[in-house]
Design an enzyme around this catalytic site. Structure first.
Site, PDB file in Angstrom:
ATOM      1  N   PHE A  19       0.772   4.356  -0.826  1.00 17.73           N
ATOM      2  CA  PHE A  19       1.125   5.522  -1.638  1.00 17.73           C
ATOM      3  C   PHE A  19      -0.077   6.359  -2.036  1.00 17.73           C
ATOM      4  O   PHE A  19       0.049   7.548  -2.308  1.00 17.73           O
ATOM      5  CB  PHE A  19       1.857   5.064  -2.914  1.00 17.73           C
ATOM      6  CG  PHE A  19       0.952   4.419  -3.941  1.00 17.73           C
ATOM      7  CD1 PHE A  19       0.235   5.173  -4.855  1.00 17.73           C
ATOM      8  CD2 PHE A  19       0.814   3.032  -3.990  1.00 17.73           C
ATOM      9  CE1 PHE A  19      -0.603   4.573  -5.787  1.00 17.73           C
ATOM     10  CE2 PHE A  19      -0.010   2.427  -4.922  1.00 17.73           C
ATOM     11  CZ  PHE A  19      -0.722   3.207  -5.830  1.00 17.73           C
ATOM     12  N   LYS A  43       5.591   4.595   9.239  1.00 21.42           N
ATOM     13  CA  LYS A  43       6.404   4.248   8.074  1.00 21.42           C
ATOM     14  C   LYS A  43       5.592   4.546   6.826  1.00 21.42           C
ATOM     15  O   LYS A  43       4.732   3.770   6.417  1.00 21.42           O
ATOM     16  CB  LYS A  43       6.831   2.778   8.071  1.00 21.42           C
ATOM     17  CG  LYS A  43       7.955   2.526   7.048  1.00 21.42           C
ATOM     18  CD  LYS A  43       7.933   1.139   6.454  1.00 21.42           C
ATOM     19  CE  LYS A  43       6.983   0.982   5.300  1.00 21.42           C
ATOM     20  NZ  LYS A  43       7.354   1.768   4.080  1.00 21.42           N
ATOM     21  N   GLU A  46       7.421   4.264   0.589  1.00 21.01           N
ATOM     22  CA  GLU A  46       8.688   4.744   0.047  1.00 21.01           C
ATOM     23  C   GLU A  46       8.500   5.455  -1.284  1.00 21.01           C
ATOM     24  O   GLU A  46       9.397   6.149  -1.770  1.00 21.01           O
ATOM     25  CB  GLU A  46       9.658   3.570  -0.120  1.00 21.01           C
ATOM     26  CG  GLU A  46       9.285   2.540  -1.164  1.00 21.01           C
ATOM     27  CD  GLU A  46       8.252   1.535  -0.684  1.00 21.01           C
ATOM     28  OE1 GLU A  46       7.900   0.617  -1.465  1.00 21.01           O
ATOM     29  OE2 GLU A  46       7.772   1.660   0.472  1.00 21.01           O
ATOM     30  N   ARG A  47       7.294   5.320  -1.884  1.00 18.70           N
ATOM     31  CA  ARG A  47       7.050   5.948  -3.176  1.00 18.70           C
ATOM     32  C   ARG A  47       6.709   7.432  -3.055  1.00 18.70           C
ATOM     33  O   ARG A  47       6.920   8.190  -3.991  1.00 18.70           O
ATOM     34  CB  ARG A  47       5.916   5.215  -3.902  1.00 18.70           C
ATOM     35  CG  ARG A  47       6.266   3.785  -4.278  1.00 18.70           C
ATOM     36  CD  ARG A  47       5.070   3.063  -4.842  1.00 18.70           C
ATOM     37  NE  ARG A  47       5.393   1.707  -5.277  1.00 18.70           N
ATOM     38  CZ  ARG A  47       4.504   0.841  -5.723  1.00 18.70           C
ATOM     39  NH1 ARG A  47       3.223   1.192  -5.793  1.00 18.70           N
ATOM     40  NH2 ARG A  47       4.876  -0.374  -6.085  1.00 18.70           N
ATOM     41  N   SER A  96      -1.692  -3.398   0.163  1.00 22.15           N
ATOM     42  CA  SER A  96      -2.028  -4.535  -0.688  1.00 22.15           C
ATOM     43  C   SER A  96      -2.310  -5.798   0.122  1.00 22.15           C
ATOM     44  O   SER A  96      -1.953  -5.903   1.299  1.00 22.15           O
ATOM     45  CB  SER A  96      -0.865  -4.811  -1.650  1.00 22.15           C
ATOM     46  OG  SER A  96       0.258  -5.318  -0.935  1.00 22.15           O
ATOM     47  N   CYS A 151      -8.786   1.940  -2.643  1.00 19.55           N
ATOM     48  CA  CYS A 151      -9.393   0.673  -2.243  1.00 19.55           C
ATOM     49  C   CYS A 151     -10.913   0.754  -2.218  1.00 19.55           C
ATOM     50  O   CYS A 151     -11.573  -0.278  -2.132  1.00 19.55           O
ATOM     51  CB  CYS A 151      -8.863   0.244  -0.871  1.00 19.55           C
ATOM     52  SG  CYS A 151      -9.320   1.363   0.473  1.00 19.55           S
ATOM     53  N   GLU A 251      -7.797  -7.506  -7.980  1.00 20.34           N
ATOM     54  CA  GLU A 251      -8.003  -6.062  -7.900  1.00 20.34           C
ATOM     55  C   GLU A 251      -7.118  -5.388  -8.938  1.00 20.34           C
ATOM     56  O   GLU A 251      -5.893  -5.555  -8.926  1.00 20.34           O
ATOM     57  CB  GLU A 251      -7.657  -5.549  -6.508  1.00 20.34           C
ATOM     58  CG  GLU A 251      -7.907  -4.056  -6.340  1.00 20.34           C
ATOM     59  CD  GLU A 251      -7.538  -3.557  -4.950  1.00 20.34           C
ATOM     60  OE1 GLU A 251      -8.141  -2.573  -4.504  1.00 20.34           O
ATOM     61  OE2 GLU A 251      -6.645  -4.161  -4.318  1.00 20.34           O
TER      62      GLU A 251
END
Length: 368
Positions: A19, A43, A46-47, A96, A151, A251
């Site tokens: 996202f 893909k 979805e957020r 993640s 990240c 994290e």
């Protein structure tokens, strides 16, 4: 005898994106894949799938052939489809730890090539000889920019020796950052992606306090006029954090700077190399010998010298390592070409004795 090696397309490839950079990360993937002769299934998160869809509209306007880049939406079922479908030869993933490990293992079991950029704990080392103004400004920007949701955020500061005297000034600069909706003028950092993300960040801050860290700046109670229900957390600084604390081992992915003190550069190197992640790190110094020692001895894939977020330019590759990466070929640059192609080697032998000698015929053909 001739031996020649070719790089050929894999066929169908897939990209699964996070996202936090909904336009940049897809651009790490499908342009490189298509240039190498493949097709791509994207893909997006979805957020916030809208940015990827805008890129697809631009691709259509630019004249991309129909079907060369495609988009599917969804969560677990969409991911499993990509990992399991026999036509998909390679998967690129950024996100993640949990998702990255799952996709790497499931995709690999199914015979796919997988590259997965995952979590990070990026350290900035501040030497006493560093340019104080530059170092503090860079630290604040790298720790709190994008609300820490990247990240490559410089989420841990290690002050070496006398540089610890600069910590109060660091806190004062962090206090001056403006928290607001990202589209509002002069906003320095916006909200977190969801209420769950906000709660997780707040819980990790509290865990640090409960385990003995000093809370020098607490951004958990920040309110933004007009956006009172927003997922906002202001700049937060936890000092005297120890390596065994939960706020260090996990994290945080929020606007929280972890601060630590050591006496020597060797202690800083040992501390960082003991951390499982290896995405990025930076050292702030005016001493070339110190910088050379650090860059050679640190076990991290991307190193900045007076550069807080050392993300390479596109002609290089994004070379996160150790716990921050799964796979053996990194994103974009030369390694990106290698990831999206397969090698074919052709060995040919032509004997001189097999040469057919013919004489040019100039006469009209006749019946004999």
């Amino acid at each position: 005898m001739d031996t020649m090696t070719y790089r050929l397309p894999l066929g169908v490839t897939a990209g699964i994106t996070p996202f936090n950079f909904p336009a940049m990360i897809p651009l790490w993937m499908f342009p490189m894949s298509l240039v190498c002769g493949n097709t791509m299934v994207m893909k997006p998160s979805e957020r916030d799938p809208g940015a990827c869809m805008m890129l697809m509209e631009l691709a259509n306007e630019a004249g991309f052939p129909k079907g060369t880049v495609n988009v599917i939406h969804g969560q677990h079922e969409a991911v499993n489809f990509i990992c399991d479908h026999p036509a998909i030869r390679a998967i690129s993933f950024v996100g993640s730890d949990t998702a990255g490990k799952y996709i790497y293992e499931r995709g690999s079991i199914n015979g796919k090539r997988v590259q997965a950029n995952m979590g990070a704990k990026n350290h900035g080392v501040i030497m006493p000889d560093a340019n104080k103004e530059h170092s503090l400004n860079q630290l604040v920007g790298a720790a709190f920019g994008a609300a820490g949701q990247r990240c490559m955020a410089l989420s841990t500061a290690i002050f070496v020796g006398e540089s610890k005297k600069w910590i109060p000034e660091l806190v004062e600069r962090a206090k001056k950052l403006k928290v607001n909706a990202g589209h509002e003028p002069n906003a320095d950092l916006g909200p977190l992606i969801s209420p769950a993300a906000k709660q997780r960040v707040c819980d990790l801050v509290q865990s640090g306090v409960s385990e003995g860290a000093d809370l020098l700046l607490d951004g958990r109670g920040v309110t933004v006029p007009g956006y009172e229900k927003g997922n906002f957390v202001g700049p937060t600084v936890l000092h005297n954090v120890k390596p065994n604390m939960k706020c260090y081992t996990e994290e945080i992915f929020g606007p929280v700077l972890i601060s630590m003190e050591v006496d020597t550069i060797d202690e800083a190197i040992d501390l960082i190399n003991s951390n499982p992640y290896g995405n990025g790190t930076a050292i702030f110094t005016t001493n070339g010998a110190t910088a050379r020692k650090y860059t050679q001895q640190i076990d991290v894939g991307q190193v900045g010298v007076n550069v807080p977020i050392p993300v390479p330019l596109p002609m290089f590759s994004f070379t996160g390592s150790r716990g921050s990466f799964r796979g053996d070929t990194n994103f974009y640059g030369k390694q990106g070409v290698q990831f999206y192609t397969q090698v074919k080697t052709v060995t040919q032998m032509w004997r001189e004795d097999d040469v057919t000698h013919t004489k040019a015929a100039t006469a009209m053909p006749v019946m004999r």
